[in-house]
Write a protein that holds these residues in place. Structure first.
Motif, mmCIF file in Angstrom:
data_model
loop_
_atom_site.group_PDB
_atom_site.id
_atom_site.type_symbol
_atom_site.label_atom_id
_atom_site.label_comp_id
_atom_site.label_asym_id
_atom_site.label_seq_id
_atom_site.Cartn_x
_atom_site.Cartn_y
_atom_site.Cartn_z
ATOM 1 N N LEU A 54 -36.007 -4.530 23.781
ATOM 2 C CA LEU A 54 -37.011 -3.729 23.059
ATOM 3 C C LEU A 54 -38.404 -4.137 23.523
ATOM 4 C CD1 LEU A 54 -35.526 -3.755 19.437
ATOM 5 C CD2 LEU A 54 -35.385 -1.939 21.160
ATOM 6 N N PRO A 55 -39.304 -3.171 23.714
ATOM 7 C CA PRO A 55 -40.598 -3.492 24.325
ATOM 8 C C PRO A 55 -41.468 -4.414 23.475
ATOM 9 C CG PRO A 55 -40.540 -1.213 23.570
ATOM 10 C CD PRO A 55 -39.140 -1.735 23.464
ATOM 11 N N TYR A 56 -41.242 -4.433 22.189
ATOM 12 C CA TYR A 56 -42.071 -5.282 21.320
ATOM 13 C C TYR A 56 -41.446 -6.665 21.092
ATOM 14 C CZ TYR A 56 -39.025 -2.398 18.362
ATOM 15 O OH TYR A 56 -37.955 -1.719 17.858
ATOM 16 N N ALA A 57 -40.286 -6.927 21.727
ATOM 17 C CA ALA A 57 -39.656 -8.251 21.611
ATOM 18 C C ALA A 57 -39.939 -9.064 22.880
ATOM 19 C CB ALA A 57 -38.152 -8.104 21.402
ATOM 20 N N ALA A 58 -39.608 -10.351 22.848
ATOM 21 C CA ALA A 58 -39.814 -11.226 24.003
ATOM 22 C C ALA A 58 -38.508 -11.949 24.318
ATOM 23 C CB ALA A 58 -40.912 -12.233 23.687
ATOM 24 N N THR A 59 -38.485 -12.689 25.412
ATOM 25 C CA THR A 59 -37.290 -13.468 25.766
ATOM 26 C C THR A 59 -37.676 -14.934 25.965
ATOM 27 O OG1 THR A 59 -37.490 -13.195 28.166
ATOM 28 C CG2 THR A 59 -36.336 -11.444 26.963
ATOM 29 N N VAL A 60 -36.651 -15.809 25.892
ATOM 30 C CA VAL A 60 -36.837 -17.236 26.193
ATOM 31 C C VAL A 60 -35.740 -17.659 27.169
ATOM 32 C CG1 VAL A 60 -37.975 -17.881 24.019
ATOM 33 C CG2 VAL A 60 -35.466 -17.911 24.169
ATOM 34 N N THR A 61 -36.015 -18.674 27.958
ATOM 35 C CA THR A 61 -35.057 -19.130 28.979
ATOM 36 C C THR A 61 -33.688 -19.414 28.360
ATOM 37 O OG1 THR A 61 -36.903 -20.128 30.142
ATOM 38 C CG2 THR A 61 -34.686 -20.783 30.841
ATOM 39 N N SER A 62 -33.681 -20.190 27.295
ATOM 40 C CA SER A 62 -32.410 -20.432 26.599
ATOM 41 C C SER A 62 -32.697 -20.593 25.122
ATOM 42 C CB SER A 62 -31.685 -21.673 27.142
ATOM 43 O OG SER A 62 -32.229 -22.863 26.632
ATOM 44 N N ALA A 63 -31.790 -20.083 24.296
ATOM 45 C CA ALA A 63 -31.945 -20.219 22.847
ATOM 46 C C ALA A 63 -31.956 -21.688 22.463
ATOM 47 C CB ALA A 63 -30.797 -19.501 22.127
ATOM 48 N N ILE A 64 -31.011 -22.428 22.994
ATOM 49 C CA ILE A 64 -30.856 -23.816 22.578
ATOM 50 C C ILE A 64 -32.071 -24.649 22.989
ATOM 51 C CG2 ILE A 64 -29.494 -24.498 24.606
ATOM 52 C CD1 ILE A 64 -27.676 -26.037 22.576
ATOM 53 N N GLY A 65 -32.599 -24.361 24.179
ATOM 54 C CA GLY A 65 -33.807 -25.069 24.619
ATOM 55 C C GLY A 65 -34.989 -24.735 23.724
ATOM 56 N N GLU A 66 -35.137 -23.480 23.375
ATOM 57 C CA GLU A 66 -36.246 -23.071 22.512
ATOM 58 C C GLU A 66 -36.148 -23.733 21.133
ATOM 59 O OE1 GLU A 66 -38.834 -21.435 23.307
ATOM 60 O OE2 GLU A 66 -39.690 -20.690 21.432
ATOM 61 N N LEU A 67 -34.924 -23.786 20.606
ATOM 62 C CA LEU A 67 -34.733 -24.372 19.265
ATOM 63 C C LEU A 67 -35.072 -25.865 19.266
ATOM 64 C CD1 LEU A 67 -31.429 -22.485 18.382
ATOM 65 C CD2 LEU A 67 -33.638 -22.172 17.234
ATOM 66 N N VAL A 68 -34.809 -26.530 20.387
ATOM 67 C CA VAL A 68 -35.164 -27.951 20.484
ATOM 68 C C VAL A 68 -36.669 -28.117 20.693
ATOM 69 C CG1 VAL A 68 -34.878 -30.051 21.872
ATOM 70 C CG2 VAL A 68 -32.887 -28.661 21.270
ATOM 71 N N LYS A 69 -37.240 -27.320 21.601
ATOM 72 C CA LYS A 69 -38.688 -27.451 21.878
ATOM 73 C C LYS A 69 -39.503 -27.274 20.605
ATOM 74 C CE LYS A 69 -38.336 -24.968 26.039
ATOM 75 N NZ LYS A 69 -38.840 -23.955 26.973
#
Lengths: 122, 122, 122
Positions: free
Chosen positions: A94-109
């Motif tokens: 969806l154009p108004y959403a974004a992505t992250v390299t990995s869910a698990i990495g984002e949750l830790v960061k």
């Protein structure tokens, strides 16, 4: 910086559970004060249809809630590893959403930066 | 001290979910940098076969992944309360794994020390 | 202030899982020392019968464990959003339990204050 910051771990599947995600976000903002809490929902696993275009299998009936949440200041991001496993490309999101390299990495960061963590779903 | 430290709560059952555990660990190291993140997986409940010898009911098909993870620096520990409930003794545990008094105590102690927490499984 | 403080996210359903909640609390106090850990269990979703009077659908067979836990210093609180969804009023809650505005808000507030977080259930 807002007083409360929380990252939501969202890997659940099914309309009932997705309804609960948005109810949880509403309850959180009502309880803590929308101006007092920063929320990022990290979507991965079988929750991917929440952030994917209808023509690629996205859950179109939830997109109004997704868009409203994002427009009100909630960040909702999709895991790129989940995208690869489901053969999804960035234009499929969806154009108004974004992505992250990995869910698990984002949750830790985010936790390393002091954010609270909540695993959604029973 | 590594920048990121995370304790994983692993109580899930079944080959699909156990595959996801090791995929999660790989994704985490790829995203954050293997030298930048310290990982401890706490195994309890129905996940016990991951760390138990084959002749005691261990999940032999996962042991190469378990051993590779541990040799690469990931710590994987088994809950002694889970062991008691399943009539397992220390010699029944894989020789390269370790045990902790209780999973729940370990997960709290690590967070008190500043580690991030992730509950694995949907 | 006790050395360890932990907020438990309890939304699970069923006698087996509720047995595990109290076993987890016992294990935590045995491992960390009952005087060394402050525990608050936040009950929401389908776990509500744990803290509701029998005549309103409460899980009477668990109430002795609930009462013993609270008397020993564990705090167990019920989510008021869950109460509304289940048409429960404050007098319907066990007299020795308390309520919070929202489970999700409480779980974030406690983490903002430095408490550890555990999601119970597989």
């Amino acid at each position: 910086m807002k007083k409360h910051r929380v990252v939501l771990d969202i890997g659940i599947e099914g309309a009932d559970k997705w309804e609960a995600v948005f109810r949880n976000i509403d309850n959180l903002r009502a309880d803590l004060g929308a101006n007092n809490v920063e929320i990022e929902g990290v979507i991965h696993g079988k929750a991917w249809p929440l952030l994917v275009r209808p023509e690629k299998g996205g859950a179109v009936e939830f997109h109004p809630k997704v868009e409203a949440a994002i427009r009100s200041g909630v960040k909702l991001v999709l895991c790129e590893n989940t995208m690869k496993r489901n053969k999804l490309e960035k234009p499929d999101v969806l154009p108004y959403a974004a992505t992250v390299t990995s869910a698990i990495g984002e949750l830790v960061k985010k936790q390393t930066d002091g954010w609270a963590y909540l695993k959604l779903g029973v």
